[in-house]
Structures are given as C-alpha cells and as structure tokens.
Design an enzyme around this catalytic site. Sequence first.
Site, PDB file in Angstrom:
ATOM      1  CG  PHE A 184      -0.311  -0.109   2.243  1.00  0.00           C
ATOM      2  CD1 PHE A 184      -0.062   1.825   3.777  1.00  0.00           C
ATOM      3  CD2 PHE A 184       0.448  -1.135   3.161  1.00  0.00           C
ATOM      4  CE1 PHE A 184       0.866   1.185   4.095  1.00  0.00           C
ATOM      5  CE2 PHE A 184       0.816  -1.212   4.122  1.00  0.00           C
ATOM      6  CZ  PHE A 184       1.376   0.319   4.771  1.00  0.00           C
ATOM      7  CB  CYS A 185       1.537   4.309  -1.467  1.00  0.00           C
ATOM      8  SG  CYS A 185       0.716   3.835  -2.928  1.00  0.00           S
ATOM      9  CB  THR A 186      -0.139   8.654  -0.198  1.00  0.00           C
ATOM     10  OG1 THR A 186       1.001   8.469   0.642  1.00  0.00           O
ATOM     11  CG2 THR A 186      -1.146   9.630   0.144  1.00  0.00           C
ATOM     12  CB  ILE A 213      -3.330   5.693   2.813  1.00  0.00           C
ATOM     13  CG1 ILE A 213      -2.103   4.636   2.759  1.00  0.00           C
ATOM     14  CG2 ILE A 213      -3.744   5.972   4.016  1.00  0.00           C
ATOM     15  CD1 ILE A 213      -0.541   4.911   3.832  1.00  0.00           C
TER      16      ILE A 213
END
Length: 311
Positions: A184-186, A213
């Site tokens: 996952f990332c922003t 996110i």
Amino acid sequence: MALAMTLPNRPFRVAALYRFARLDDFEALRAPLTAFCCGRGIKGTLLLAHEGINGTVAGSEADIAALIDHLESIEGLAGLEVKYSSATQMPFHRMKVRLKCEIVTMGVRDIDPTASAGTYVAPADWNALISDADTIVIDTRNAYEVSIGTFKGAVDPATASFREFPAWVEQHQAELVGRKVAMFCTGGIRCEKATAYVKSLGFEDVFHLKGGILKYLEEVPAEQSLWQGECFVFDERVSVSHGLVEGEAELCRACRHPLIGQDLLSPKYAAGISCPHCFDARSDEDRARYAERQRQVELAEAQGRAPHVGR
C-alpha cells in the site's frame, strides 16, 4: 454530504490523481495544461512522463471538476484514478507541470504497471487480507511518511526514497516466498508500480490497496479501521486522518520531516528552524538562516500578505 464535495469551512477541493498510460507526446501537454490550470486558479503539481500522469492539485470544486474532465478527454488518460479531499486553505503556493522520466521514480527499466500490476483490493476487503496470517503487508512509502502512521502489523522497509525499494525487496525475497504480498501507499501509484516489480521477480500472489490509504481513510469507518496514526500528504495540510479531515502533524521547515507528539515537545524543536530529526545535522549558521526565513513568514502572515514562498 459525500466526502468528495467541498464544505463551507473547507472551500478548496484537493484532487490526488494518477494514470499509468503510454504518452508518446507527453512533452506537448505541458504548456496547455499549465495554461488551463493557471487560468482557473488551480495550484499544485502535475508530473508527465512516457508512462503517464501523476500529481495533486487544488482549487474550487468547479475548477477541479473542469480539470478532471479535461484530463479524461486526453487520449490515454481516460479512467484516471482520483482521490478527493478538501482543505480549509489553499494547500499549494503555485502551479507546476513538470516533465519526468517516470511519474513515480523507481529507477528500474521495463516495469509496466499497465501490463503486470498486482491484484487490486478494495478498501472494504483490505482488513481481511492484511489480517490473514499468510499475508505479509508492506508499506511502500518512505520512512518519514511511515513515521506518523501506518497499518497495524505492516513492514516498514525504512527507505529514504522509492529508488531504494527494489533493493530492499531483493534483499528480503526469501521472506515473501509462499506468502501473499499486500502493498500500500498514499494514493495507490507507488504500490501499483511496486506490485509490478515484485511480480517481475516471479511472485504471483501480489495485491495492492486500490486508491491507497486516502481511499481507505475515506471509506472505512474509524471504528473498523486497522490504520494507526495519520497519513502524510505532500501539501500544506501535512497530514489527514479518518474521513480525510486535516490531521495534527506539523512540518519541519528545515528538513521537511512531519512532526507529531513528542517531536513538538523536544527542546530541539523550534518552529521553522529545527526539529529532533535534523538538529544535529544542521549548523548554527543554517539555523540562523532558517530563523530569518521564519521571521519573514510570520511578518507576512501578520500583515495579511500572501504566504511567504520560502516556506
């Protein structure tokens, strides 16, 4: 009211967007996109490269809607991944459209997320995946972002830049064997490219959080959330939390590290001048320069002038 809509006390609409797509003539898009945004008071940054577009911009609801419609009309960019939030003040100082070799810099040739990315996982299904004992959960963001928030049980590669991520994966390949790999990332772009890289190494059970996110914090109720802390964002809001409300983190203007809790209570913290993360790496001369810059910022604010661009 839907989170995508601006609210009276948060009049600016913020759009974090990206799209992996082949743009053979991406250089030609720079000037017209700059004119389109500047003519509507939109500010932020858009990155263009052969592999697509990436960026975050802010403006009025109508102007941001016009920009998204315009981008969707460009050949190859239909189907943009967009996450909306809102802000009480304009979170950017200027508008920039930049030409890049990559829209998210990994530094590995021939990685094509349009052909080999991992499996999307909707925010509503993310908790079940990362709670599975057979899943290794990897935060693909950089260490300074992870420092103020991440998912429960996630592995932090402690990278200073995304360029370091492939080397970390190669060093930890043995830990991925026989497991589901969830990344996952922003906003979804880094983990989409990261999954394509991990799949290129021969792993198949590779997943990533659709919308990142930001989409998770928008859609998953706080009482059901496995997110801990706040999410760093690359604008003057510094961070957001559940419901995409502006967070409490502040930014060190000397080193750009986000600060929360004990950081702000440290004797090494001085607004605009230093923080525990950079105090020992800066000289007294550096701090004197930062102090003068901070004085100019405070003076501009006291006089009701536009934010000092030195920030």
